[in-house]
Write a protein that holds these residues in place. Structure first.
Motif, PDB file in Angstrom:
ATOM      1  N   SER A 220       0.830  -1.221   0.000  1.00 11.65           N
ATOM      2  CA  SER A 220       0.000   0.000   0.000  1.00 11.65           C
ATOM      3  C   SER A 220       0.857   1.261   0.000  1.00 11.65           C
ATOM      4  O   SER A 220       0.477   2.274   0.583  1.00 11.65           O
ATOM      5  CB  SER A 220      -0.957   0.010   1.206  1.00 11.65           C
ATOM      6  OG  SER A 220      -1.852  -1.071   1.150  1.00 11.65           O
ATOM      7  N   GLY A 273      -3.935  -2.947  -2.781  1.00 14.29           N
ATOM      8  CA  GLY A 273      -5.328  -3.375  -2.681  1.00 14.29           C
ATOM      9  C   GLY A 273      -6.184  -2.588  -3.645  1.00 14.29           C
ATOM     10  O   GLY A 273      -6.076  -1.360  -3.733  1.00 14.29           O
ATOM     11  N   ASP A 276      -8.149   0.287  -2.187  1.00 15.22           N
ATOM     12  CA  ASP A 276      -7.365   1.325  -1.503  1.00 15.22           C
ATOM     13  C   ASP A 276      -7.257   2.528  -2.435  1.00 15.22           C
ATOM     14  O   ASP A 276      -6.306   2.672  -3.191  1.00 15.22           O
ATOM     15  CB  ASP A 276      -5.978   0.768  -1.165  1.00 15.22           C
ATOM     16  CG  ASP A 276      -5.110   1.773  -0.419  1.00 15.22           C
ATOM     17  OD1 ASP A 276      -5.643   2.827  -0.004  1.00 15.22           O
ATOM     18  OD2 ASP A 276      -3.907   1.511  -0.260  1.00 15.22           O
ATOM     19  N   SER A 298      -1.712  -7.079  -7.251  1.00 12.46           N
ATOM     20  CA  SER A 298      -2.903  -6.293  -6.934  1.00 12.46           C
ATOM     21  C   SER A 298      -4.016  -7.230  -6.488  1.00 12.46           C
ATOM     22  O   SER A 298      -4.388  -8.155  -7.218  1.00 12.46           O
ATOM     23  CB  SER A 298      -3.353  -5.487  -8.155  1.00 12.46           C
ATOM     24  OG  SER A 298      -4.510  -4.736  -7.859  1.00 12.46           O
ATOM     25  N   VAL A 299      -4.512  -6.996  -5.288  1.00 11.79           N
ATOM     26  CA  VAL A 299      -5.596  -7.810  -4.723  1.00 11.79           C
ATOM     27  C   VAL A 299      -6.884  -6.996  -4.856  1.00 11.79           C
ATOM     28  O   VAL A 299      -7.047  -5.991  -4.150  1.00 11.79           O
ATOM     29  CB  VAL A 299      -5.314  -8.164  -3.252  1.00 11.79           C
ATOM     30  CG1 VAL A 299      -6.445  -9.018  -2.694  1.00 11.79           C
ATOM     31  CG2 VAL A 299      -3.974  -8.878  -3.117  1.00 11.79           C
ATOM     32  N   GLY A 302      -8.725  -5.963  -1.722  1.00  8.62           N
ATOM     33  CA  GLY A 302      -7.898  -5.492  -0.617  1.00  8.62           C
ATOM     34  C   GLY A 302      -8.067  -4.004  -0.349  1.00  8.62           C
ATOM     35  O   GLY A 302      -8.195  -3.204  -1.276  1.00  8.62           O
ATOM     36  N   ASP A 303      -8.074  -3.635   0.923  1.00  7.12           N
ATOM     37  CA  ASP A 303      -8.140  -2.221   1.297  1.00  7.12           C
ATOM     38  C   ASP A 303      -6.743  -1.743   1.678  1.00  7.12           C
ATOM     39  O   ASP A 303      -5.745  -2.412   1.388  1.00  7.12           O
ATOM     40  CB  ASP A 303      -9.161  -1.996   2.416  1.00  7.12           C
ATOM     41  CG  ASP A 303      -8.889  -2.842   3.655  1.00  7.12           C
ATOM     42  OD1 ASP A 303      -7.777  -3.411   3.771  1.00  7.12           O
ATOM     43  OD2 ASP A 303      -9.795  -2.958   4.497  1.00  7.12           O
ATOM     44  N   LEU A 306      -4.303  -3.914   3.336  1.00  2.21           N
ATOM     45  CA  LEU A 306      -4.860  -5.228   3.009  1.00  2.21           C
ATOM     46  C   LEU A 306      -5.090  -6.108   4.239  1.00  2.21           C
ATOM     47  O   LEU A 306      -4.883  -7.319   4.216  1.00  2.21           O
ATOM     48  CB  LEU A 306      -3.949  -5.958   2.005  1.00  2.21           C
ATOM     49  CG  LEU A 306      -3.822  -5.264   0.652  1.00  2.21           C
ATOM     50  CD1 LEU A 306      -2.545  -4.425   0.603  1.00  2.21           C
ATOM     51  CD2 LEU A 306      -3.786  -6.275  -0.479  1.00  2.21           C
ATOM     52  N   ALA A 309      -7.380  -8.973   3.547  1.00  2.00           N
ATOM     53  CA  ALA A 309      -7.013  -9.932   2.498  1.00  2.00           C
ATOM     54  C   ALA A 309      -5.636 -10.513   2.765  1.00  2.00           C
ATOM     55  O   ALA A 309      -4.863 -10.751   1.845  1.00  2.00           O
ATOM     56  CB  ALA A 309      -7.046  -9.233   1.132  1.00  2.00           C
ATOM     57  N   ARG A 310      -5.330 -10.787   4.020  1.00  2.00           N
ATOM     58  CA  ARG A 310      -3.967 -11.152   4.396  1.00  2.00           C
ATOM     59  C   ARG A 310      -3.483 -12.426   3.712  1.00  2.00           C
ATOM     60  O   ARG A 310      -2.326 -12.522   3.307  1.00  2.00           O
ATOM     61  CB  ARG A 310      -3.873 -11.282   5.919  1.00  2.00           C
ATOM     62  CG  ARG A 310      -3.913  -9.936   6.625  1.00  2.00           C
ATOM     63  CD  ARG A 310      -4.570 -10.027   8.004  1.00  2.00           C
ATOM     64  NE  ARG A 310      -4.007 -11.046   8.847  1.00  2.00           N
ATOM     65  CZ  ARG A 310      -2.946 -10.890   9.648  1.00  2.00           C
ATOM     66  NH1 ARG A 310      -2.323  -9.736   9.679  1.00  2.00           N
ATOM     67  NH2 ARG A 310      -2.512 -11.873  10.398  1.00  2.00           N
ATOM     68  N   ASP A 312      -4.021 -13.397   0.840  1.00  2.01           N
ATOM     69  CA  ASP A 312      -3.766 -13.169  -0.580  1.00  2.01           C
ATOM     70  C   ASP A 312      -2.382 -12.581  -0.854  1.00  2.01           C
ATOM     71  O   ASP A 312      -1.973 -12.531  -2.017  1.00  2.01           O
ATOM     72  CB  ASP A 312      -4.830 -12.235  -1.163  1.00  2.01           C
ATOM     73  CG  ASP A 312      -6.208 -12.869  -1.204  1.00  2.01           C
ATOM     74  OD1 ASP A 312      -6.352 -13.894  -1.876  1.00  2.01           O
ATOM     75  OD2 ASP A 312      -7.122 -12.346  -0.545  1.00  2.01           O
ATOM     76  N   TRP A 313      -1.698 -12.104   0.186  1.00  3.33           N
ATOM     77  CA  TRP A 313      -0.405 -11.461  -0.075  1.00  3.33           C
ATOM     78  C   TRP A 313       0.667 -11.770   0.958  1.00  3.33           C
ATOM     79  O   TRP A 313       1.856 -11.808   0.623  1.00  3.33           O
ATOM     80  CB  TRP A 313      -0.570  -9.944  -0.164  1.00  3.33           C
ATOM     81  CG  TRP A 313      -1.019  -9.308   1.123  1.00  3.33           C
ATOM     82  CD1 TRP A 313      -2.299  -9.156   1.563  1.00  3.33           C
ATOM     83  CD2 TRP A 313      -0.182  -8.747   2.155  1.00  3.33           C
ATOM     84  NE1 TRP A 313      -2.319  -8.549   2.798  1.00  3.33           N
ATOM     85  CE2 TRP A 313      -1.034  -8.280   3.178  1.00  3.33           C
ATOM     86  CE3 TRP A 313       1.191  -8.597   2.296  1.00  3.33           C
ATOM     87  CZ2 TRP A 313      -0.549  -7.672   4.340  1.00  3.33           C
ATOM     88  CZ3 TRP A 313       1.681  -7.989   3.456  1.00  3.33           C
ATOM     89  CH2 TRP A 313       0.807  -7.535   4.460  1.00  3.33           C
TER      90      TRP A 313
END
Length: 336
Positions: A220, A273, A276, A298-299, A302-303, A306, A309-310, A312-313
């Motif tokens: 981010s 994210g 974001d 890029s998720v 995700g915000d 993220l 969405a932890r 995922d990354w």
């Protein structure tokens, strides 16, 4: 903004920092206004200090101290006159926790930085974790755990204007010099470097200008900032950390990686994210595209940071550093 709205906005960040979601709902559910945030979170931190004192084992005491450190840090996310005291309490709680849970952890401090070095003394590589605008070393304990699990050593730090140093220092534009002093103090030939939020800019800049950065990642992180478009709360936060509005304007003007990105020769993972979206902030896609060895993850859901969405990354980021720094694959990775 209402207390409920502010708590909703901070929800995934707080859970991502490792606090219990049910306790978070309990603490924030009793807030009458955003002004109550800091005192309520400090009380929650003190509650865990008491639990640590009454714990039946050193392990339980240490775990409560780590939780206290998280709550004290999160107390600083809302405007709070005693934020410097909360940051100091977070720093002390973390130190006490590591003294119990990891006696081999070592506090390392120098000009413009302080933090804790954790992990094996013979680790194949060391990763430095750089916080952002209003984050601190106590916020990313779960990220540190992921890196430690891969056999790496980790130095989670506060730099100028960050964490426990925010009360006595301000942001510096040449963060690569801070990273250089960190590498000197750690006594290692090279490091990995991960920066979160504004720390992503610090990490990318240092990766471009400090030759001992052997791998890097941003989460981010901004590629460029535009003062005129930044929301007022963010401008005020930057002014508070940079030393005033004029200093903040000058600092923001320098946050542009256009010329530096091509100079990042180390493997670089850029995590963003898709949800974001902050006015005045360009995300990391151009950074990954311009860096010679950049990869953009890029998720879509995700915000910021993220926290929602932890999975995922976060494992991929851990593997990125393990592979780049020669840690290989942790023996438990495929079966545990």
């Amino acid at each position: 903004m209402s207390a409920a709205g502010f708590a909703a906005d901070q929800w995934t960040r707080a859970v991502g920092a490792g606090v219990d979601p049910h306790e978070y709902r309990y603490v924030t559910g009793g807030l009458g206004s955003v002004a109550d945030w800091g005192p309520a979170f400090v009380r929650a931190g003190h509650g865990h200090l008491r639990r640590a004192q009454d714990a039946g084992s050193s392990r339980s005491a240490g775990e409560h101290l780590l939780t206290a450190a998280r709550w004290f840090h999160l107390a600083t996310l809302a405007p709070y006159a005693e934020a410097h005291r909360a940051a100091a309490e977070a720093d002390r709680a973390l130190g006490r926790a590591l003294a119990v849970l990891e006696p081999g952890a070592r506090q390392v401090s120098g000009e413009g930085f302080t933090g804790w070095l954790r992990g094996p003394s013979d680790a194949p590589g060391t990763v430095v974790v750089v916080p952002g605008l209003n984050s601190a070393k106590e916020e990313f304990l779960d990220l540190v755990s992921v890196l430690l699990a891969r056999g790496l050593a980790v130095f989670a730090m506060d730099g100028p204007g960050q964490g426990v140093l925010a009360a006595t220092t301000t942001f510096v534009p040449d963060y690569e010099r801070v990273v250089g002093r960190v590498v000197d103090a750690l006594g290692v030939p090279h490091v990995g470097l991960v920066g979160l939020s504004l720390g992503g800019y610090f990490a990318a800049r240092a990766a471009a200008l400090e030759p001992r950065v052997a791998a890097a990642a941003t989460v981010s992180g901004p590629f460029r900032l535009d003062w005129a478009e930044l929301p007022r709360p963010i401008r005020e936060l930057i002014a508070g950390r940079a030393g005033g509005t004029d200093a903040a304007r000058r600092f923001v003007h320098q946050v542009d990686l256009t010329d530096l990105a091509p100079r990042i020769t180390a493997p670089l993972l850029v995590v963003d994210g898709g949800r974001d979206v902050i006015p005045g902030v360009t995300d990391g896609e151009p950074l990954a595209r311009l860096a010679p060895h950049g990869t953009h993850l890029s998720v879509p859901h995700g915000d910021h940071l993220l926290g929602n969405a932890r999975s995922d990354w976060l494992p991929r980021l851990g593997d990125h550093f393990a592979h780049a720094l020669g840690a290989g694959e942790h023996p438990c990775q495929n079966v545990c």
